[in-house]
Design a protein around this motif. Sequence first.
Motif, PDB file in Angstrom:
ATOM      1  N   GLY A 143       0.826  -1.267  -0.053  1.00 56.35           N
ATOM      2  CA  GLY A 143      -0.043   0.060   0.055  1.00 56.35           C
ATOM      3  C   GLY A 143       0.740   1.228  -0.090  1.00 56.35           C
ATOM      4  O   GLY A 143       0.400   2.318   0.605  1.00 56.35           O
ATOM      5  N   ASN A 161      -3.307  -4.995  -3.442  1.00 57.58           N
ATOM      6  CA  ASN A 161      -2.687  -3.476  -3.461  1.00 57.58           C
ATOM      7  C   ASN A 161      -3.393  -2.533  -4.297  1.00 57.58           C
ATOM      8  O   ASN A 161      -3.857  -1.538  -3.924  1.00 57.58           O
ATOM      9  CB  ASN A 161      -1.455  -3.715  -4.104  1.00 57.58           C
ATOM     10  N   LEU A 186      -6.770  -1.059  -3.095  1.00 59.89           N
ATOM     11  CA  LEU A 186      -6.924   0.198  -2.368  1.00 59.89           C
ATOM     12  C   LEU A 186      -7.257   1.508  -3.136  1.00 59.89           C
ATOM     13  O   LEU A 186      -7.463   2.476  -2.575  1.00 59.89           O
ATOM     14  CB  LEU A 186      -5.329   0.441  -1.811  1.00 59.89           C
ATOM     15  N   PHE A 189      -8.357   1.654   6.831  1.00 57.04           N
ATOM     16  CA  PHE A 189      -7.353   2.790   7.255  1.00 57.04           C
ATOM     17  C   PHE A 189      -8.130   3.808   7.837  1.00 57.04           C
ATOM     18  O   PHE A 189      -7.627   4.952   8.438  1.00 57.04           O
ATOM     19  CB  PHE A 189      -6.514   3.651   6.217  1.00 57.04           C
ATOM     20  N   MET A 194      -2.218   5.483  -6.309  1.00 56.75           N
ATOM     21  CA  MET A 194      -2.173   6.011  -4.745  1.00 56.75           C
ATOM     22  C   MET A 194      -0.228   6.322  -4.915  1.00 56.75           C
ATOM     23  O   MET A 194       0.254   5.506  -5.242  1.00 56.75           O
ATOM     24  CB  MET A 194      -2.281   4.674  -3.889  1.00 56.75           C
ATOM     25  N   ILE A 198      -0.042   1.729  -7.623  1.00 52.24           N
ATOM     26  CA  ILE A 198       0.475   1.882  -6.684  1.00 52.24           C
ATOM     27  C   ILE A 198       1.936   2.342  -6.771  1.00 52.24           C
ATOM     28  O   ILE A 198       2.737   1.537  -7.032  1.00 52.24           O
ATOM     29  CB  ILE A 198       0.186   0.895  -5.491  1.00 52.24           C
ATOM     30  N   ARG A 221     -11.936   3.369  -2.756  1.00 55.76           N
ATOM     31  CA  ARG A 221     -12.411   4.063  -1.441  1.00 55.76           C
ATOM     32  C   ARG A 221     -13.024   3.390  -0.435  1.00 55.76           C
ATOM     33  O   ARG A 221     -12.638   3.189   0.766  1.00 55.76           O
ATOM     34  CB  ARG A 221     -13.213   5.327  -1.833  1.00 55.76           C
ATOM     35  N   ARG A 266     -10.256   1.035   0.745  1.00 61.17           N
ATOM     36  CA  ARG A 266      -9.292   2.130   1.880  1.00 61.17           C
ATOM     37  C   ARG A 266      -9.769   2.505   3.201  1.00 61.17           C
ATOM     38  O   ARG A 266      -9.021   2.341   3.961  1.00 61.17           O
ATOM     39  CB  ARG A 266      -8.922   3.129   0.695  1.00 61.17           C
ATOM     40  N   ASP A 267     -10.819   2.952   2.956  1.00 62.42           N
ATOM     41  CA  ASP A 267     -11.788   3.348   4.230  1.00 62.42           C
ATOM     42  C   ASP A 267     -11.813   2.308   5.188  1.00 62.42           C
ATOM     43  O   ASP A 267     -11.646   2.418   6.552  1.00 62.42           O
ATOM     44  CB  ASP A 267     -12.917   3.990   4.029  1.00 62.42           C
TER      45      ASP A 267
END
Length: 372
Positions: A31, A252, A255, A265, A294, A309, A258, A261-262
Amino acid sequence: MSTMGVIFANIYDSSLGELTNKRTMASLPYGGRYRQIDFSLSNMTNSAIRHIGIITKYNYQSLMNHIGSGQEWDLDLEEGGLEFLTPYATDHNASYRGKLEALSSAMSFLQYAKEDYVVFADSGVLCAIDFNELVKYHIDSGADVTVCAKKGIANGVKQLDLAVKLDKKNNVSDIAVDYCADESYLASMGIFVMRRDWLIREVTEAVAHNRFRFERDLLLYGFQNGSLKLNAYSFQGVALFNESTAEFFHNNLALLDRDVRDGLFRRPGRTIYTKVRNEVPSYYGDSSEIDDCMVADGCVLEGAATHSILFRGVKLGKGATVKDSIIMSDAVIGEGAELENVILDKDVVVGAGKILRGTYEHPLILKRGEVV
């Protein structure tokens, strides 16, 4: 109620090929700025688990370098809050044949602890979880072992270390080991909770009878003969299984969604910590085109990247294009190069004009430090 933690660092190393050739799965970058062990460590410290042992058998230098003194996770190696249980430290110089043998070799760590319960975690499943909820669920169930499991992973194709089926009352009605279970099963996340005294007794008994695998030789064995009560905790959050090269690649890129990802994290009270490495902000050249990516700090980007990424310190030359790829720290991509469905490990150098293409199911991997 007090709880200690045990993290297994090497469980799926062999299934990740060149990515774990010189490192453990636990220290595999993920990530843009994290290592996979960050999730297990953070989940434990966020749940007030202060006594943690990391069992690792080889290639653990990068892992030790990453964790350092443990201060990012509010742990301190000097005070015994975090311990590396290496073969040298445990007088076991051969490869472990399974988790039970690994635990047997680290028996003094378990015996001298004072906590009532033990939480196991592998390094191959990434999630943000509150272990306090899991331990309470285990205690209330009265079971010997509770496995944290995830619905929607079993598909009849992916082989699972442990699959569990629940009845209408959410009791475990069936379990299977090393099995391509169908959608009616939940997949073990490699997270278990049990009493410490029970674990010590069962590990000693199992190893004395030449049984070394935790899932097959303890859980399945005990479940089938009726000597073990198994409970399952169905985890409802995001859980990413990085147990193969293809899964690592897909998870990967996941991510960039969204919701994923949320789910990892942005959970309240479940921050994922990592080693701090201060870098200058990334630089975007006049002709750079970065879309749906990202991007970590310290990058110099003068080419184009899409749905990728980019880790810390990546250099992307003018006219170069990157699509659907994972570019790890300090990789250099020369001018005019074209990359698609590629994983570049750390410090890889791709020469000007080179064309590298894999497929979504079989990404092309360049190992650490390689020059092409």
